[in-house]
Design a protein around this motif. Structure first.
Motif, mmCIF file in Angstrom:
data_model
loop_
_atom_site.group_PDB
_atom_site.id
_atom_site.type_symbol
_atom_site.label_atom_id
_atom_site.label_comp_id
_atom_site.label_asym_id
_atom_site.label_seq_id
_atom_site.Cartn_x
_atom_site.Cartn_y
_atom_site.Cartn_z
ATOM 1 N N ARG A 1 3.548 7.104 -9.239
ATOM 2 C CA ARG A 1 3.386 6.101 -8.207
ATOM 3 C C ARG A 1 4.685 5.324 -7.558
ATOM 4 O O ARG A 1 4.551 5.084 -6.321
ATOM 5 C CB ARG A 1 2.435 5.097 -8.904
ATOM 6 C CG ARG A 1 1.789 3.867 -7.902
ATOM 7 C CD ARG A 1 1.095 3.133 -8.615
ATOM 8 N NE ARG A 1 1.722 1.990 -8.889
ATOM 9 C CZ ARG A 1 1.311 0.974 -9.884
ATOM 10 N NH1 ARG A 1 0.088 0.994 -10.163
ATOM 11 N NH2 ARG A 1 2.169 -0.036 -9.745
ATOM 12 N N TYR B 1 0.693 -1.380 -0.020
ATOM 13 C CA TYR B 1 -0.096 -0.082 -0.066
ATOM 14 C C TYR B 1 0.701 1.193 0.029
ATOM 15 O O TYR B 1 0.304 2.232 0.216
ATOM 16 C CB TYR B 1 -0.956 -0.118 1.042
ATOM 17 C CG TYR B 1 -1.897 -1.199 1.288
ATOM 18 C CD1 TYR B 1 -2.856 -1.491 0.142
ATOM 19 C CD2 TYR B 1 -1.608 -2.088 2.108
ATOM 20 C CE1 TYR B 1 -3.562 -2.672 0.482
ATOM 21 C CE2 TYR B 1 -2.431 -3.527 2.205
ATOM 22 C CZ TYR B 1 -3.280 -3.579 1.411
ATOM 23 O OH TYR B 1 -4.159 -4.515 1.238
ATOM 24 N N GLN C 1 -0.096 3.941 -2.544
ATOM 25 C CA GLN C 1 -1.624 4.638 -2.271
ATOM 26 C C GLN C 1 -1.376 5.736 -1.051
ATOM 27 O O GLN C 1 -2.318 6.558 -1.069
ATOM 28 C CB GLN C 1 -2.440 3.486 -1.589
ATOM 29 C CG GLN C 1 -2.682 2.276 -2.877
ATOM 30 C CD GLN C 1 -3.585 1.288 -2.374
ATOM 31 O OE1 GLN C 1 -4.280 1.617 -1.514
ATOM 32 N NE2 GLN C 1 -3.274 -0.024 -2.886
ATOM 33 N N HIS D 1 -6.716 5.121 -1.021
ATOM 34 C CA HIS D 1 -7.609 3.784 -1.390
ATOM 35 C C HIS D 1 -7.792 3.432 -2.717
ATOM 36 O O HIS D 1 -8.844 3.378 -3.089
ATOM 37 C CB HIS D 1 -8.943 3.889 -0.387
ATOM 38 C CG HIS D 1 -8.686 4.116 1.006
ATOM 39 N ND1 HIS D 1 -8.103 3.285 1.873
ATOM 40 C CD2 HIS D 1 -8.875 5.171 1.962
ATOM 41 C CE1 HIS D 1 -8.059 3.438 3.269
ATOM 42 N NE2 HIS D 1 -8.687 4.971 3.038
ATOM 43 N N ARG D 2 -6.644 3.765 -3.219
ATOM 44 C CA ARG D 2 -6.581 3.410 -4.811
ATOM 45 C C ARG D 2 -7.563 4.201 -5.682
ATOM 46 O O ARG D 2 -8.071 3.797 -6.634
ATOM 47 C CB ARG D 2 -6.795 1.903 -5.216
ATOM 48 C CG ARG D 2 -5.956 1.010 -4.797
ATOM 49 C CD ARG D 2 -6.216 -0.398 -5.338
ATOM 50 N NE ARG D 2 -6.019 -1.333 -4.404
ATOM 51 C CZ ARG D 2 -6.736 -2.489 -4.324
ATOM 52 N NH1 ARG D 2 -7.792 -2.750 -4.796
ATOM 53 N NH2 ARG D 2 -6.347 -3.306 -3.198
ATOM 54 N N TRP E 1 -0.743 10.041 -10.135
ATOM 55 C CA TRP E 1 -2.121 10.191 -9.774
ATOM 56 C C TRP E 1 -1.884 11.902 -8.843
ATOM 57 O O TRP E 1 -0.885 12.093 -8.475
ATOM 58 C CB TRP E 1 -2.451 9.222 -8.923
ATOM 59 C CG TRP E 1 -1.922 8.918 -7.704
ATOM 60 C CD1 TRP E 1 -0.729 8.042 -7.849
ATOM 61 C CD2 TRP E 1 -1.894 9.132 -6.448
ATOM 62 N NE1 TRP E 1 0.002 7.624 -6.695
ATOM 63 C CE2 TRP E 1 -0.765 8.465 -5.699
ATOM 64 C CE3 TRP E 1 -2.806 9.976 -5.730
ATOM 65 C CZ2 TRP E 1 -0.713 8.493 -4.352
ATOM 66 C CZ3 TRP E 1 -2.489 9.960 -4.158
ATOM 67 C CH2 TRP E 1 -1.490 9.258 -3.648
ATOM 68 N N TRP F 1 -5.984 0.075 -10.699
ATOM 69 C CA TRP F 1 -5.047 0.849 -9.994
ATOM 70 C C TRP F 1 -3.513 0.497 -10.383
ATOM 71 O O TRP F 1 -2.760 1.320 -10.462
ATOM 72 C CB TRP F 1 -5.045 0.700 -8.468
ATOM 73 C CG TRP F 1 -4.020 1.242 -7.823
ATOM 74 C CD1 TRP F 1 -2.944 0.524 -7.124
ATOM 75 C CD2 TRP F 1 -3.794 2.518 -7.551
ATOM 76 N NE1 TRP F 1 -2.140 1.471 -6.408
ATOM 77 C CE2 TRP F 1 -2.444 2.767 -6.825
ATOM 78 C CE3 TRP F 1 -4.253 3.774 -7.930
ATOM 79 C CZ2 TRP F 1 -1.822 4.035 -6.449
ATOM 80 C CZ3 TRP F 1 -3.854 5.116 -7.595
ATOM 81 C CH2 TRP F 1 -2.650 5.266 -6.711
ATOM 82 N N ASN G 1 -10.497 -0.572 -8.855
ATOM 83 C CA ASN G 1 -10.125 -2.053 -8.564
ATOM 84 C C ASN G 1 -8.629 -2.336 -8.490
ATOM 85 O O ASN G 1 -7.890 -1.715 -9.035
ATOM 86 C CB ASN G 1 -11.054 -2.920 -9.110
ATOM 87 C CG ASN G 1 -10.696 -3.188 -10.895
ATOM 88 O OD1 ASN G 1 -9.437 -2.979 -10.990
ATOM 89 N ND2 ASN G 1 -11.776 -3.237 -11.452
ATOM 90 N N LYS G 2 -8.085 -3.411 -8.184
ATOM 91 C CA LYS G 2 -6.661 -3.473 -7.998
ATOM 92 C C LYS G 2 -5.994 -3.458 -9.398
ATOM 93 O O LYS G 2 -5.046 -2.926 -9.508
ATOM 94 C CB LYS G 2 -6.307 -4.980 -7.441
ATOM 95 C CG LYS G 2 -4.820 -5.051 -7.265
ATOM 96 C CD LYS G 2 -4.589 -6.459 -6.571
ATOM 97 C CE LYS G 2 -3.151 -6.572 -6.347
ATOM 98 N NZ LYS G 2 -3.048 -8.042 -5.416
#
Length: 69
Positions: free
Chosen positions: A58, A19, A22, A32-33, A47, A41, A37-38
């Motif tokens: 990231r 995590y 994130q 929380h992404r 981001w 992400w 969904n995974k």
């Protein structure tokens, strides 16, 4: 790695990388992404933090969060 650290008088610190991509390295909030969904992400390379607005890469962000820990 532990034996090499012992040779050179260094301390090995293990950090769970889960995590870390994130969490904003700037403000510390977990996004929380961004409600993705995974698999969605994992496709996101950059981001903007919804809390502080900082634009983040990231992978670089994850490395900074690990260094902070």
């Amino acid at each position: 790695l532990q034996y090499k650290c012992d040779w050179y008088g260094k301390k090995l610190i293990q950090v769970n990388p889960s995590y870390t991509s994130q969490i904003c390295a700037n403000c510390g909030k977990n996004n929380h992404r961004l409600e993705l969904n995974k698999s969605e992400w994992l496709a996101v390379r950059e981001w903007d933090c919804p809390n502080c607005g900082k634009h983040l890469d990231r992978d670089i962000n994850a490395a900074q969060v690990i260094l902070q820990k």
